[in-house]
Design a protein around this motif. Structure first.
Motif, PDB file in Angstrom:
ATOM      1  N   CYS A  41      31.019  74.273  -2.558  1.00 59.11           N
ATOM      2  CA  CYS A  41      31.594  74.459  -3.889  1.00 59.11           C
ATOM      3  C   CYS A  41      30.848  73.581  -4.905  1.00 59.11           C
ATOM      4  O   CYS A  41      30.367  72.501  -4.579  1.00 59.11           O
ATOM      5  CB  CYS A  41      33.085  74.109  -3.882  1.00 59.11           C
ATOM      6  N   HIS A  97      36.695  73.098   0.337  1.00 55.63           N
ATOM      7  CA  HIS A  97      37.402  71.819   0.192  1.00 55.63           C
ATOM      8  C   HIS A  97      38.825  72.053  -0.292  1.00 55.63           C
ATOM      9  O   HIS A  97      39.081  72.992  -1.055  1.00 55.63           O
ATOM     10  CB  HIS A  97      36.652  70.876  -0.763  1.00 55.63           C
ATOM     11  N   CYS A 100      40.661  72.864  -4.171  1.00 49.89           N
ATOM     12  CA  CYS A 100      39.593  73.632  -4.830  1.00 49.89           C
ATOM     13  C   CYS A 100      40.163  74.401  -6.023  1.00 49.89           C
ATOM     14  O   CYS A 100      41.068  75.226  -5.865  1.00 49.89           O
ATOM     15  CB  CYS A 100      38.947  74.593  -3.841  1.00 49.89           C
TER      16      CYS A 100
HETATM   17 CO    CO Z   1      36.082  73.990  -5.267  1.00 50.05          CO
END
Ligand code: CO
Length: 208
Positions: A41, A97, A100
């Motif tokens: 991410c 994660h 998020c």
């Molecule tokens: Co994220």
């Protein structure tokens, strides 16, 4: 943060590198041979190299909102093609994660303009696993589960690509689904059973 600070940080970093190895940058100029492709991410708190404790040259990194691997995304497809078929990495990692923002936004009913089609991919993951998610009453737990299922589905998306399928036949390539926990800093291997998933999806997605 003063943006000019970055340049003095950079000078300090160069000095530190040269102090431990005078030829550090000459070596860095040599061909890159990373063994890992990391898809994570873009979240500023999830710094790929730092949390893995790796050095420049170790990992080929690709980050976007919510660590997605949509098959219509030229950028994600190009990264996989280059890393798997040209750099010949040994591991493909999709790392999500908890907390998020992308996953959170996909769980809420809101019109986010340009982000809608991107987040739609996460909503599709939700629909695919609606029964599992529907059984979880606690919202925080449901959110965590969707983060994990999204990682799993993006791993599956990576497996659907011709590059990964070809590599599976020719050499030992592994796909991993990980989740980073911002609260503890811990990296968790979801230990997804890819042999089983592969058997199921290949029935439909086999390319040759
Ligand atoms: Co994220």
């Amino acid at each position: 943060m003063d943006i000019r600070q970055i340049f003095s940080n950079n000078e300090r970093w160069i000095a530190e590198k040269l102090k431990t190895d005078r030829n550090y940058f000459e070596k860095l100029c040599l061909e890159q041979k990373p063994e890992i492709l990391y898809i994570g991410c873009s979240d500023s708190r999830v710094s790929a190299e730092e949390l893995m404790g790796v050095q420049p040259g170790d990992v080929f990194v690709y980050r976007n909102i919510a660590n997605m691997v949509p098959n219509t995304d030229l950028s994600a497809m190009s990264v996989i093609n280059f890393a798997v078929s040209h750099l010949k990495v040994k591991h493909v990692v999709v790392c999500g994660h908890y907390q998020c923002g992308g996953v959170k936004a996909a769980m809420e009913q809101a019109d986010l303009g340009l982000l809608n089609p991107w987040l739609r991919n996460i909503r599709d993951v939700y629909r695919l696993h609606k029964t599992t998610l529907g059984k979880i009453e606690n919202e925080a737990e449901k959110y965590k589960k969707l983060v994990e299922l999204n990682v799993q589905e993006q791993c599956v998306n990576a497996i659907k690509t011709p590059d990964v399928q070809k590599a599976f036949k020719e050499r030992a390539l592994k796909v991993h689904g990980w989740v980073f926990d911002l609260r503890t800093g811990k990296l968790k291997d979801l230990e997804i059973d890819f042999d089983k998933i592969l058997k199921d999806i290949m029935e439909i997605y086999r390319l040759d």
